[in-house]
Enzyme design. Structure first.
Site, short mmCIF file in Angstrom:
data_model
loop_
_atom_site.label_atom_id
_atom_site.label_comp_id
_atom_site.label_asym_id
_atom_site.label_seq_id
_atom_site.Cartn_x
_atom_site.Cartn_y
_atom_site.Cartn_z
N ALA A 153 -132.89 -32.98 11.16
CA ALA A 153 -132.02 -31.82 11.46
C ALA A 153 -132.02 -30.74 10.38
O ALA A 153 -132.08 -31.01 9.19
CB ALA A 153 -130.58 -32.26 11.70
N GLY A 154 -131.96 -29.51 10.87
CA GLY A 154 -131.82 -28.36 9.98
C GLY A 154 -133.12 -27.78 9.46
O GLY A 154 -133.12 -26.80 8.72
N ASN A 209 -136.43 -30.36 15.92
CA ASN A 209 -136.44 -29.85 17.28
C ASN A 209 -136.45 -28.32 17.31
O ASN A 209 -137.43 -27.67 17.65
CB ASN A 209 -135.22 -30.39 18.02
CG ASN A 209 -135.21 -30.11 19.51
OD1 ASN A 209 -134.66 -30.89 20.29
ND2 ASN A 209 -135.79 -29.03 19.98
N THR A 210 -135.31 -27.72 16.88
CA THR A 210 -135.12 -26.28 17.04
C THR A 210 -136.22 -25.45 16.39
O THR A 210 -136.61 -24.41 16.94
CB THR A 210 -133.75 -25.87 16.46
OG1 THR A 210 -132.77 -26.77 16.98
CG2 THR A 210 -133.37 -24.46 16.84
N LYS A 216 -131.35 -43.63 18.59
CA LYS A 216 -130.91 -42.78 17.47
C LYS A 216 -129.40 -42.61 17.63
O LYS A 216 -128.93 -42.05 18.63
CB LYS A 216 -131.60 -41.41 17.52
CG LYS A 216 -131.00 -40.44 16.52
CD LYS A 216 -131.64 -39.07 16.55
CE LYS A 216 -130.72 -38.08 15.85
NZ LYS A 216 -131.22 -36.71 15.82
#
Ligand SMILES: CC(=O)[C@@H](O)[C@H](O)COP(=O)(O)O
Length: 255
Positions: free
Chosen positions: A183-184, A205-206, A96
């Site tokens: 992301a986000g 992820n987060t 990635k």
């Protein structure tokens, strides 16, 4: 099935491995998510140091495809160096490309991303670049030969969800390689939305690692991927300006 290069995956959820409260919670979250592709920052993983604990050692690696990422790189050359390190460790030839161009927003550097992708393709990598949600950039990356494009929903770790669905839709419509929204992501509704837009997958992820209950959230994300994909395949109704009665009116007895 999600097909990237010559590999197929049952799960359309790609999971990041950073910032979990513990290895144990991380392992359980990964298991219930049923994700088959796990991404990790090569620079933050102690792949060459036996004394340092390493999350990858907790897993049955035969069940997963590892997607090392070049987080920490600011130039194409740095990204290539990190990718070579990952390959030398024998983990995977998929990479990635993540080249941050702005420290405050953590948005990707489009010029360096394009350059790194070209260099890595020449070296025989399977290249998945994290990009901004720019339709022209996505096209240029596809023309180079990357194996998937990964436009951002919103800044990494922001949890803001999809802030520009129209741009993502444009990218999805034009692409003949997988489009993975990366992301986000903040909650399962963002994942379902991405899948309903027609995305081939979502990388997050987060939203899981930072949730109050990461294991439950991992399961919710798995279900959201499935619900969103099913909804996309089923074909949603058209939106209308005004109400249309849900029950048929023909043959109705009127007084
Ligand atoms: C782990 C990884 O690759 C991140 O850089 C990725 O972009 C995920 O972002 P979120 O943490 O916002 O889901």
């Amino acid at each position: 099935m999600l097909k990237i290069a010559d590999r197929t995956f049952r799960s359309r959820l790609l999971l990041g491995t950073g910032k979990y409260p513990s290895f144990d919670i991380q392992k359980k979250a990964v298991e219930v998510s049923e994700a088959e592709i796990l991404t990790f920052a090569v620079r933050r993983m102690n792949i060459f140091s036996e004394e340092q604990p390493n999350f990858l050692e907790q897993l049955d690696l035969s069940k997963y495809t590892l997607l090392p990422n070049t987080a920490g790189a600011k130039t194409a050359e740095e990204a290539v160096r990190i990718a070579k390190l990952a390959k030398a460790s024998g983990l995977c030839d998929m990479i990635k490309v993540e080249i941050i161009g702005d420290d405050r927003t953590l948005l990707p550097d489009p010029v360096e991303t394009l350059k790194a992708s070209e260099m890595l393709l020449e070296k025989g990598f399977i290249v998945l670049p994290y990009t901004s949600d720019d339709v022209v950039l996505a096209r240029r990356l596809e023309e180079l030969g990357v194996h998937a494009v990964m436009p951002g929903a919103s800044p990494i770790g922001s949890g803001k969800g999809i802030i520009n669905p129209l741009n993502l839709k444009f990218i999805i419509e034009q692409s003949s390689i997988p489009v993975i929204i990366d992301a986000g992501i903040g909650s399962p509704k963002d994942v379902a939305f991405a899948m309903e837009l027609g995305a081939d997958g979502v990388l997050l992820n987060t939203a899981v690692s930072g949730a109050k209950d990461p294991v439950k959230m991992a399961q919710a994300m798995k279900l959201a991927i499935e619900a969103g994909r099913l909804g996309f395949e089923a074909g949603r109704i058209e939106e209308k300006e005004y109400a249309v009665a849900s029950s048929p009116t023909t043959g109705m007895v009127t007084s």
